[in-house]
Structure formats: C-alpha cells, structure tokens
Scaffold this motif. Structure first.
Motif: not given
Length: 294
Positions: A29-31, A36-38, A47-49, A117-122
């Motif tokens: 959740p919360d993506q 382009p810079a994800d 990054a490719y995978l 998660s597209r957004t990196a999380r701890d």
C-alpha cells in the motif's frame, strides 16, 4: 558491458506468466506515483529488474526462474541475487499468510506472496504493514454467485425434522423464521443431531402448530453459553527469506533475508548501534587507563 545496460527495452507485462492462485506479486500500500527516477539509487542490474517487476500485474509469477525467462539480460542466479538486493533496498518482501479453511475443508491453508513496493521502505515499515494486511480474493478467480444463498446448518437441521417425525414437518417459511434460534443452539456447542433429538423427544399425540411448538422448545430448553476459551495468539503471517525461503518473524529477517543468506550473498555489515559504540569506547578507555597505571 552490454548486460549492464539498464535502459534495455523491457518485455511487455501482458506476456508475463501469472502465478498459481495464492502466489505471486502483490503491491504494497501507499505507493507513490511512478517516476523515471524511481530506481536511480539502485545498480543497473537491480534498476532494470525493478522496472520490470514494477510493471507486472498483480499475482504475476515472481520466482527467479520465471523472471529470468521474462527478460533477455540476466539468468536465474543473477536474478536471485538481484532480488536479494531489492529486499535489502526495501522494495521487496516474501510472505506466507495463514488463512481460515474454506467451508468443508480442514487443516491450515497458506497463501504465498511477494510484496512489491516501488517506494523503498525500511524494516519497521514492512513489519507493521505486513502484520496489518488483509489478503483480498485472488485475482483471476471467480466468486461463486448463487441466486439463493446455500441453507445454513441450522436451517438444514430444522428442515429435516419432518423426516424424523412427521408431526414436526416445517415449511420453508417456518425454517427461515426459526433459523436464528436454532443457530444459537449450534453456536453454543450443540450438534445438529443433538438438537434434533431435543426437539422430537416426548412429542404429544398431536402437534397442531409445529412452528410454534418448535419455537417454544428452542426458547425454553436453550443451553447455557459456553465460557470463552482463553485466547491463543497464532501467527497469521510469516516473512520468508527472499533467497532460501526460510520463514520467520519480520523483525528476524532484516532486509528480507535470513542471517545465513545475508552473509553468503555479500551483504553489508550491520551498522553498530549507539550503545555498542559507547560500550566499545568505554572498553578502549579502560584498557588505556590500565596501560598508564602499569
């Protein structure tokens, strides 16, 4: 080298195989919106995978073998190592979740997912999010829809009373009206057979109103509520090591990897805590003081 070209064209996600029901990719959740810079903070391979995985649909197959076949640059071992790195970077976790058995089934059932998660999380975010997650119906499976809901066990028990004794033959409307009361008996631990025996035992020669007679017995002979059993907390979710699949609590798998796989895969050394640093400094000062006194 050519295989480090992270700008290589990605295969179309629509061609990617889907996992079996209960497996595959699941978006956390919360993506944040795709940019382009994800994945610029990752090495070219990861990054490719990551870009490939990010475009895959829900429940897409996420095993290293399938991902290796889905793109032209990296084999299984490289993909497996990249998945480990994506876990360390906070983009990926593998989990197995306990779900209640379906009606008529027994035993423990598990679903297996790779959360992305597209957004990196701890690690703390992953632990809290996964513990609170609820598994939705599997994509691609059809829900069973009926014009009339199946009869409950209570309804079925009432409907069969007329087979035990014709004097208690009930109509469909009678069974519906009495279903809630009969269901309360079953909820208090009475079996359907025991309930039937109570209702048909010692009947008068004539029962002028079976519905009213059964209602009176259901009310007058209602068994007491059973005391609640002490709650036993059963782990509903286990995080799996991204590499070897060994299960464990989320906090025991930092970066999504068990200790053995994190060390074998050349992971970074853990950063010492502030307390460890202070303890080390005190130990050094103690040694210095001893040398001076000597």
């Amino acid at each position: 080298m050519a295989y480090e070209n992270s700008n290589a064209a990605l295969p179309a996600p629509a061609a990617h195989p889907m996992a079996k029901p209960g497996y595959g990719k699941r978006s956390a959740p919360d993506q944040q919106r795709r940019k382009p810079a994800d994945f610029q903070h990752l090495s070219p391979r990861e990054a490719y995978l990551a870009s490939l995985i990010d475009q895959l649909p829900e429940n897409a197959a996420m095993d290293a073998k399938t991902l290796a076949k889905a793109q032209p640059l990296y084999g299984q071992q490289a993909v497996r190592s990249a998945l480990n790195e994506l876990g360390r970077a906070g983009h990926l976790r593998r989990v197995r979740r306990r779900i209640p058995p379906a009606q008529g089934e027994t035993g423990t059932r598990w679903v297996f997912h790779t959360f992305w998660s597209r957004t990196a999380r701890d690690d703390e975010w992953w632990a809290g999010t996964l513990e609170g997650d609820v598994t939705p119906p599997e994509a691609g499976t059809k829900a069973v829809v009926a014009d009339v809901p199946p009869p409950s066990e209570a309804y079925d028990t009432l409907a069969r009373l007329g087979l035990r004794d014709p004097r208690l033959a009930l109509s469909a409307a009678d069974c519906t009206a009495l279903e809630e009361l009969a269901g309360e008996w079953l909820a208090r631990g009475t079996s359907p057979d025991q309930l039937s025996q109570v209702l048909v035992a010692g009947l008068p020669d004539q029962v002028h109103s079976p519905r009213a007679f059964v209602r009176r017995r259901l009310v007058d002979r209602m068994p007491p509520e059973r005391p609640a059993a002490p709650a036993v907390r059963v782990a509903r979710l286990l995080v799996e090591c991204i590499d070897c699949g060994v299960p464990g609590r989320a906090e025991a798998l930092p970066g999504g990897l068990c200790r053995a796989c994190a060390g074998r895969d050349g992971g970074a050394e853990p950063v010492p805590t502030g307390r460890q640093v202070r303890d080390a400094q005190a130990w050094v000062e103690e040694i210095r003081a001893g040398l001076i006194r000597a």
